[in-house]
Enzyme design. Structure first.
Site, PDB file in Angstrom:
ATOM      1  N   ASN A  15      -2.524   3.372  -5.594  1.00 44.48           N
ATOM      2  CA  ASN A  15      -1.742   2.629  -4.394  1.00 44.48           C
ATOM      3  C   ASN A  15      -2.582   1.731  -3.487  1.00 44.48           C
ATOM      4  O   ASN A  15      -3.504   2.407  -3.068  1.00 44.48           O
ATOM      5  CB  ASN A  15      -0.866   3.613  -3.829  1.00 44.48           C
ATOM      6  CG  ASN A  15       0.314   4.319  -4.629  1.00 44.48           C
ATOM      7  OD1 ASN A  15       0.707   3.290  -5.596  1.00 44.48           O
ATOM      8  ND2 ASN A  15       0.289   5.518  -4.684  1.00 44.48           N
ATOM      9  N   HIS A  48      -8.561   6.397  -4.483  1.00 44.02           N
ATOM     10  CA  HIS A  48      -8.281   7.538  -5.409  1.00 44.02           C
ATOM     11  C   HIS A  48      -7.277   7.185  -6.576  1.00 44.02           C
ATOM     12  O   HIS A  48      -6.508   6.295  -6.298  1.00 44.02           O
ATOM     13  CB  HIS A  48      -7.582   8.843  -4.448  1.00 44.02           C
ATOM     14  CG  HIS A  48      -6.444   8.462  -3.847  1.00 44.02           C
ATOM     15  ND1 HIS A  48      -6.355   7.665  -2.647  1.00 44.02           N
ATOM     16  CD2 HIS A  48      -4.921   8.539  -3.947  1.00 44.02           C
ATOM     17  CE1 HIS A  48      -5.230   7.597  -1.986  1.00 44.02           C
ATOM     18  NE2 HIS A  48      -4.205   7.946  -3.148  1.00 44.02           N
TER      19      HIS A  48
HETATM   20  P1  5GP Z   1      -1.526   8.055  -1.976  1.00 41.96           P
HETATM   21  O1  5GP Z   1       0.028   8.090  -1.443  1.00 41.96           O
HETATM   22  O2  5GP Z   1      -2.234   7.490  -0.712  1.00 41.96           O
HETATM   23  O3  5GP Z   1      -1.591   7.051  -3.076  1.00 41.96           O
HETATM   24  O4  5GP Z   1      -1.667   9.466  -2.308  1.00 41.96           O
HETATM   25  C1  5GP Z   1      -2.197  10.348  -1.550  1.00 41.96           C
HETATM   26  C2  5GP Z   1      -2.122  11.733  -2.392  1.00 41.96           C
HETATM   27  O5  5GP Z   1      -2.995  12.653  -1.936  1.00 41.96           O
HETATM   28  C3  5GP Z   1      -0.646  12.276  -2.460  1.00 41.96           C
HETATM   29  O6  5GP Z   1      -0.204  12.311  -3.674  1.00 41.96           O
HETATM   30  C4  5GP Z   1      -0.781  13.602  -1.860  1.00 41.96           C
HETATM   31  O7  5GP Z   1      -0.051  14.737  -2.102  1.00 41.96           O
HETATM   32  C5  5GP Z   1      -2.141  13.941  -1.897  1.00 41.96           C
HETATM   33  N1  5GP Z   1      -2.758  14.542  -0.779  1.00 41.96           N
HETATM   34  C6  5GP Z   1      -2.625  14.280   0.674  1.00 41.96           C
HETATM   35  N2  5GP Z   1      -3.177  15.180   1.457  1.00 41.96           N
HETATM   36  C7  5GP Z   1      -3.917  16.189   0.444  1.00 41.96           C
HETATM   37  C8  5GP Z   1      -4.523  17.320   0.662  1.00 41.96           C
HETATM   38  O8  5GP Z   1      -4.905  17.631   1.576  1.00 41.96           O
HETATM   39  N3  5GP Z   1      -5.060  17.934  -0.568  1.00 41.96           N
HETATM   40  C9  5GP Z   1      -4.733  17.534  -1.705  1.00 41.96           C
HETATM   41  N4  5GP Z   1      -5.255  18.050  -2.661  1.00 41.96           N
HETATM   42  N5  5GP Z   1      -3.935  16.339  -2.067  1.00 41.96           N
HETATM   43  C10 5GP Z   1      -3.528  15.808  -0.896  1.00 41.96           C
END
Ligand code: 5GP
Ligand code: ZN
Length: 113
Positions: free
Chosen positions: A86, A99
């Site tokens: 994303n 990521h």
């Molecule tokens: P985005 O929305 O930025 O593409 O994805 C961020 C991802 O990071 C989400 O799927 C969320 O659940 C994950 N995430 C957010 N905070 C943490 C954390 O502290 N630890 C882990 N393992 N995943 C996280």
């Protein structure tokens, strides 16, 4: 730097790490959206895909290779899985450290919401 995923990479915040080497870390997503939901990141802080430069080509390839290997190891490769990056608000990016989401283990709808 106040970055969640840099802190996970540096072991300053706990995570369930499933793979790591000098350049890449992979760990379980804290709010999994499927039976397999793993984040694969470069250790280098890169905020978004828009911040990638030519020097990052190799690590970008490597996160895809690591994702494919984890998919095989989890037994989701043959059925199929999704790799998602994303970028910025409209796509729902919440963590500004590049990521690659590996999502698998169930049927996934298309187009994504
Ligand atoms: P985005 O929305 O930025 O593409 O994805 C961020 C991802 O990071 C989400 O799927 C969320 O659940 C994950 N995430 C957010 N905070 C943490 C954390 O502290 N630890 C882990 N393992 N995943 C996280
Ligand atoms: Zn970072």
């Amino acid at each position: 730097m106040d970055c969640l995923f840099c802190k996970i990479s540096a072991n300053e915040i706990p995570a369930t790490v499933v793979f790591e080497n000098e350049r890449v870390v992979a760990f379980e997503d804290i709010h999994p959206q499927a039976p397999t939901h793993v984040q694969i990141i470069p250790r280098k802080h890169i905020a978004t895909t828009l911040d990638l430069g030519p020097e990052d080509r190799s690590v970008v390839g490597e996160i895809f290779e690591v994702a494919a290997q984890i998919a095989r190891d989890r037994g989701v490769a043959d059925d199929g899985f999704r790799l998602v990056v994303n970028t910025n608000t409209a796509a729902g990016q919440t963590v500004y450290h590049l990521h690659l989401h590996l999502i698998g283990g169930r049927s996934l709808g298309w187009p994504p919401g």
